[in-house]
Scaffold this active site. Sequence first.
Site, PDB file in Angstrom:
ATOM      1  N   TYR A 138       0.872  -1.184   0.000  1.00  0.00           N
ATOM      2  CA  TYR A 138       0.000   0.000   0.000  1.00  0.00           C
ATOM      3  C   TYR A 138       0.903   1.225   0.000  1.00  0.00           C
ATOM      4  CZ  TYR A 138      -4.268   2.485   1.521  1.00  0.00           C
ATOM      5  OH  TYR A 138      -5.333   3.324   1.613  1.00  0.00           O
TER       6      TYR A 138
ATOM      7  N   ARG B  81      -6.968   9.484 -10.994  1.00  0.00           N
ATOM      8  CA  ARG B  81      -6.352  10.230  -9.876  1.00  0.00           C
ATOM      9  C   ARG B  81      -5.801   9.208  -8.905  1.00  0.00           C
ATOM     10  NH1 ARG B  81      -6.129   9.553  -5.134  1.00  0.00           N
ATOM     11  NH2 ARG B  81      -7.900  10.427  -4.044  1.00  0.00           N
TER      12      ARG B  81
ATOM     13  N   LYS C 255      -5.748  -2.241  -2.328  1.00  0.00           N
ATOM     14  CA  LYS C 255      -6.887  -1.999  -1.418  1.00  0.00           C
ATOM     15  C   LYS C 255      -7.552  -3.330  -1.065  1.00  0.00           C
ATOM     16  CE  LYS C 255      -7.252   2.621  -1.212  1.00  0.00           C
ATOM     17  NZ  LYS C 255      -7.521   3.493  -0.081  1.00  0.00           N
TER      18      LYS C 255
ATOM     19  N   GLU D 255     -12.723   4.005  -6.301  1.00  0.00           N
ATOM     20  CA  GLU D 255     -11.411   4.389  -5.770  1.00  0.00           C
ATOM     21  C   GLU D 255     -10.636   5.220  -6.783  1.00  0.00           C
ATOM     22  OE1 GLU D 255     -10.277   3.402  -2.606  1.00  0.00           O
ATOM     23  OE2 GLU D 255      -8.717   4.874  -3.011  1.00  0.00           O
ATOM     24  N   ASP D 256     -10.109   6.324  -6.320  1.00  0.00           N
ATOM     25  CA  ASP D 256      -9.174   7.137  -7.103  1.00  0.00           C
ATOM     26  C   ASP D 256      -9.716   7.537  -8.469  1.00  0.00           C
ATOM     27  OD1 ASP D 256      -7.649   6.956  -4.852  1.00  0.00           O
ATOM     28  OD2 ASP D 256      -5.913   6.028  -5.794  1.00  0.00           O
TER      29      ASP D 256
ATOM     30  N   ASP E  24     -14.407   5.685  -1.577  1.00  0.00           N
ATOM     31  CA  ASP E  24     -13.434   5.621  -0.490  1.00  0.00           C
ATOM     32  C   ASP E  24     -12.726   6.962  -0.272  1.00  0.00           C
ATOM     33  OD1 ASP E  24     -11.793   4.311   1.414  1.00  0.00           O
ATOM     34  OD2 ASP E  24     -10.242   4.064  -0.105  1.00  0.00           O
ATOM     35  N   ASP E  25     -12.411   7.661  -1.345  1.00  0.00           N
ATOM     36  CA  ASP E  25     -11.644   8.903  -1.194  1.00  0.00           C
ATOM     37  C   ASP E  25     -12.476   9.993  -0.549  1.00  0.00           C
ATOM     38  OD1 ASP E  25      -9.110   8.100  -2.536  1.00  0.00           O
ATOM     39  OD2 ASP E  25     -10.570   7.620  -4.084  1.00  0.00           O
TER      40      ASP E  25
ATOM     41  N   ASN F 117      -0.877  11.463  -0.204  1.00  0.00           N
ATOM     42  CA  ASN F 117      -0.077  10.259  -0.465  1.00  0.00           C
ATOM     43  C   ASN F 117       0.464  10.294  -1.883  1.00  0.00           C
ATOM     44  OD1 ASN F 117      -0.831   9.037   2.039  1.00  0.00           O
ATOM     45  ND2 ASN F 117      -2.802   8.506   1.149  1.00  0.00           N
TER      46      ASN F 117
ATOM     47  N   ASN G 121      -5.287   7.206   7.589  1.00  0.00           N
ATOM     48  CA  ASN G 121      -5.513   6.690   6.240  1.00  0.00           C
ATOM     49  C   ASN G 121      -6.801   5.881   6.244  1.00  0.00           C
ATOM     50  OD1 ASN G 121      -5.294   4.731   3.929  1.00  0.00           O
ATOM     51  ND2 ASN G 121      -3.429   5.925   3.604  1.00  0.00           N
TER      52      ASN G 121
HETATM   53  N1  LIG Z   1      -4.868   9.768   3.858  1.00  0.00           N
HETATM   54  C1  LIG Z   1      -5.850   9.246   3.153  1.00  0.00           C
HETATM   55  O1  LIG Z   1      -6.524   8.304   3.587  1.00  0.00           O
HETATM   56  C2  LIG Z   1      -6.157   9.811   1.815  1.00  0.00           C
HETATM   57  C3  LIG Z   1      -5.319  10.675   1.192  1.00  0.00           C
HETATM   58  N2  LIG Z   1      -5.637  11.190  -0.028  1.00  0.00           N
HETATM   59  C4  LIG Z   1      -4.634  12.013  -0.661  1.00  0.00           C
HETATM   60  O2  LIG Z   1      -5.059  13.354  -0.743  1.00  0.00           O
HETATM   61  C5  LIG Z   1      -4.497  13.954  -1.890  1.00  0.00           C
HETATM   62  C6  LIG Z   1      -5.593  14.654  -2.639  1.00  0.00           C
HETATM   63  O3  LIG Z   1      -6.543  13.719  -3.092  1.00  0.00           O
HETATM   64  P1  LIG Z   1      -7.908  14.202  -3.747  1.00  0.00           P
HETATM   65  O4  LIG Z   1      -8.574  15.201  -2.909  1.00  0.00           O
HETATM   66  O5  LIG Z   1      -8.670  13.017  -4.112  1.00  0.00           O
HETATM   67  O6  LIG Z   1      -7.320  14.896  -5.060  1.00  0.00           O
HETATM   68  P2  LIG Z   1      -8.034  15.923  -5.982  1.00  0.00           P
HETATM   69  O7  LIG Z   1      -7.294  15.946  -7.254  1.00  0.00           O
HETATM   70  O8  LIG Z   1      -9.495  15.650  -6.005  1.00  0.00           O
HETATM   71  O9  LIG Z   1      -7.841  17.324  -5.226  1.00  0.00           O
HETATM   72  C7  LIG Z   1      -6.620  17.973  -5.106  1.00  0.00           C
HETATM   73  C8  LIG Z   1      -6.885  19.361  -4.584  1.00  0.00           C
HETATM   74  O10 LIG Z   1      -5.650  19.994  -4.368  1.00  0.00           O
HETATM   75  C9  LIG Z   1      -5.709  21.278  -4.965  1.00  0.00           C
HETATM   76  N3  LIG Z   1      -4.398  21.751  -5.370  1.00  0.00           N
HETATM   77  C10 LIG Z   1      -3.607  21.318  -6.376  1.00  0.00           C
HETATM   78  N4  LIG Z   1      -2.500  22.067  -6.454  1.00  0.00           N
HETATM   79  C11 LIG Z   1      -2.603  23.013  -5.495  1.00  0.00           C
HETATM   80  C12 LIG Z   1      -1.792  24.112  -5.101  1.00  0.00           C
HETATM   81  N5  LIG Z   1      -0.624  24.359  -5.697  1.00  0.00           N
HETATM   82  N6  LIG Z   1      -2.219  24.868  -4.082  1.00  0.00           N
HETATM   83  C13 LIG Z   1      -3.384  24.620  -3.473  1.00  0.00           C
HETATM   84  N7  LIG Z   1      -4.197  23.603  -3.804  1.00  0.00           N
HETATM   85  C14 LIG Z   1      -3.807  22.805  -4.819  1.00  0.00           C
HETATM   86  C15 LIG Z   1      -6.608  21.116  -6.174  1.00  0.00           C
HETATM   87  O11 LIG Z   1      -7.062  22.398  -6.566  1.00  0.00           O
HETATM   88  P3  LIG Z   1      -8.134  22.633  -7.742  1.00  0.00           P
HETATM   89  O12 LIG Z   1      -9.430  22.192  -7.151  1.00  0.00           O
HETATM   90  O13 LIG Z   1      -8.082  24.086  -7.987  1.00  0.00           O
HETATM   91  O14 LIG Z   1      -7.695  21.782  -8.882  1.00  0.00           O
HETATM   92  C16 LIG Z   1      -7.675  20.231  -5.573  1.00  0.00           C
HETATM   93  O15 LIG Z   1      -8.638  20.977  -4.897  1.00  0.00           O
HETATM   94  C17 LIG Z   1      -3.815  12.837  -2.680  1.00  0.00           C
HETATM   95  O16 LIG Z   1      -2.435  12.886  -2.464  1.00  0.00           O
HETATM   96  C18 LIG Z   1      -4.379  11.586  -2.094  1.00  0.00           C
HETATM   97  O17 LIG Z   1      -3.447  10.519  -2.131  1.00  0.00           O
HETATM   98  C19 LIG Z   1      -6.824  10.941  -0.638  1.00  0.00           C
HETATM   99  C20 LIG Z   1      -7.697  10.068  -0.072  1.00  0.00           C
HETATM  100  C21 LIG Z   1      -7.389   9.381   1.163  1.00  0.00           C
HETATM  101  C1  LIG Z   2      -5.439   6.480   0.685  1.00  0.00           C
HETATM  102  C2  LIG Z   2      -6.121   6.803  -0.534  1.00  0.00           C
HETATM  103  O1  LIG Z   2      -7.205   6.319  -0.801  1.00  0.00           O
HETATM  104  C3  LIG Z   2      -5.521   7.738  -1.433  1.00  0.00           C
HETATM  105  O2  LIG Z   2      -4.472   8.297  -1.123  1.00  0.00           O
HETATM  106  O3  LIG Z   2      -6.102   7.954  -2.499  1.00  0.00           O
HETATM  107 MG   LIG Z   3      -7.716   6.583  -2.838  1.00  0.00          MG
END
Ligand SMILES: NC(=O)C1=CN([C@@H]2O[C@H](COP(=O)(O)OP(=O)(O)OC[C@H]3O[C@@H](n4cnc5c(N)ncnc54)[C@H](OP(=O)(O)O)[C@@H]3O)[C@@H](O)[C@H]2O)C=CC1
Ligand SMILES: CC(=O)C(=O)O
Ligand SMILES: [Mg+2]
Length: 550
Positions: free
Chosen positions: A101, A154, A172, A241-242, A264-265, A411, A455
């Site tokens: 993972y 993504r 997963k 997922e993603d 999940d996200d 991540n 996570n």
């Molecule tokens: N810990 C956990 O369990 C989890 C962690 N994650 C992690 O969270 C991260 C984001 O995932 P997710 O939300 O799905 O991704 P998305 O692509 O949906 O969202 C990313 C966000 O970050 C913003 N962003 C990008 N660049 C910048 C910048 N330079 N300054 C400010 N904001 C910025 C984007 O802005 P804009 O909207 O303007 O494009 C968007 O709103 C990933 O790394 C993922 O691995 C996700 C799910 C679970």
């Molecule tokens: C943990 C997870 O689901 C992610 O980073 O997208």
């Molecule tokens: Mg995910």
Amino acid sequence: MNSRLTDETITMNGYELIRNQFKNKDTAFTQEEREAHGLVGLIPPCVETIEQQVARCEVQWKELNTVMDKFIYLYHLQQANETLYFKFLLTHIEETLPIVYTPTVGAACVQYSDIWRSWPKGMYLNASMAGSIRKILDNWYNEVDIIVVTDGTRILGLGDIGINGHGIPVGKLALYTVGAGFDPSRVLPITLDLGTNNDPLSPFYMGSRDGHPDEDKYVAYIDEFVAAVKDKWSSCVLQFEDFSKVHAFELLERYRYENRTFNDDIQGTGCIAAATFVNACRATNTTPRDHRFIFLGAGAGGVGVAEALAQLLVGPDYTIEQARKHFYLVDSRGLVTTADEANLAANEHKRPYARDDVPAGTPVRTLMDVVKYAKPTALMGLSTIPGSFTKEIIGEACKNTERPIIFALSNPTSKCEILAQQCSDYSHGKAVYASGSPMPDVDFEGRKIPQYQCNNMYVFPGIGHGAMLAQAKIITEEMISAAATACAKYVPDEEVVKGVLLPRLKDIREISAHVAAAVMEVAFEQGHAMAERPADLVQYARDHQWKVQY
Ligand SMILES: NC(=O)C1=CN([C@@H]2O[C@H](COP(=O)(O)OP(=O)(O)OC[C@H]3O[C@@H](n4cnc5c(N)ncnc54)[C@H](OP(=O)(O)O)[C@@H]3O)[C@@H](O)[C@H]2O)C=CC1
Ligand SMILES: CC(=O)C(=O)O
Ligand SMILES: [Mg+2]
């Protein structure tokens, strides 16, 4: 139930048996089994226990030099013998989960087509299969309890990497078995290879190099896929997922009211962040309403977490609108405000959090601008921008509260907003910190401080298991928030006051049993369960975990 050799269904000859990853026991086949199934001479003559086999794996594991070698080793082990693979994972959980993972699965996904070694794990559906998806699902060989599906748009914080993202549903689902005891022969990872808008540079790239289909074709394809799954395996759980935020929210809304499905996200991440935040409040003797939150990132994870945290503030005397006023979401364009209608029109999920109260002329373009303006007590990172929580940002947050709560959830580790040691150093040990990928212990003034991995892996196995056991028609927000409460409560008060935010990963089976029970409880209360209610839900969940034994 385990896939046992003694099943009457076993009609395989010895040669087929040792090549079947679910039935194979390798050197653990007994003498009687060898004779009964034509195995004599096909394996070395010694008869070993699974513990002896694990001991051999340990020696081999220690000789592997790189994390990628370890990833490939585990993939091969899984292909050869799923029972031994899961035994090894469960007995070495802290060493192996960061390989199967995040973070290593991220590096493996980037190179997936290059490191491929005939790993026929799961299904790949592409655009040319439109119209035939239901028929193609018949090519799968077994009943299915759970599917994790991605379209590769993504993958973690790595973006749109197409078919290379297949490592994520595989990883997963390994956690579904490790965590909640899903039978590995009844789980199905699926990648919808609907192209990628990035140029896959590798000559070995195995997916479609076309760009994504237009919106109508895309949605029609996913509609066909969801209907085909429901028709083929009417009781299976379908986890999205993603998927890029362009589709994640829309697809969740489209299917959640008629299918046993969740994202999940959005929901799993909201769930674990709520559990971790509740415990951070218990640790700091604060309540959720005491906090002002800044989010860096307003995507699927960001808004999913914001909504789950906002619900923690809601009560009979406090509306969701009041709760949302505690939140400031920053995206790539700066603070999300009602002034930027183009942004909101393209990203409806941000609208409930768009601020309409920023005084004219206030600078809110950068994270630092917003930190100075909003004076947060909590910072949430879901932005994929590594190092974005700088020393200066943490210094500002420390001015607003004795113990700022900092979750750097992006991540893999290469995308994390701030590392654990940095957060401790910059806040002089005051910040309450959690990260999305695992972090080593922090050294603070000579003391080792353990770290917590916020996570969704803590909760999605139990959510899926609870939904399956209750035969819940749908998966509701109330089930997800009950899962968060169960996970938070798993850490007793005496631990929380010492700063323990999450349970120990080695307890994941027991945590998942409690999470599954909480989901089932709500499913029965809300009338969504089609199964008969068992007397003891936690015990029922335990009893229905696949046991890792031959
Ligand atoms: N810990 C956990 O369990 C989890 C962690 N994650 C992690 O969270 C991260 C984001 O995932 P997710 O939300 O799905 O991704 P998305 O692509 O949906 O969202 C990313 C966000 O970050 C913003 N962003 C990008 N660049 C910048 C910048 N330079 N300054 C400010 N904001 C910025 C984007 O802005 P804009 O909207 O303007 O494009 C968007 O709103 C990933 O790394 C993922 O691995 C996700 C799910 C679970
Ligand atoms: C943990 C997870 O689901 C992610 O980073 O997208
Ligand atoms: Mg995910």
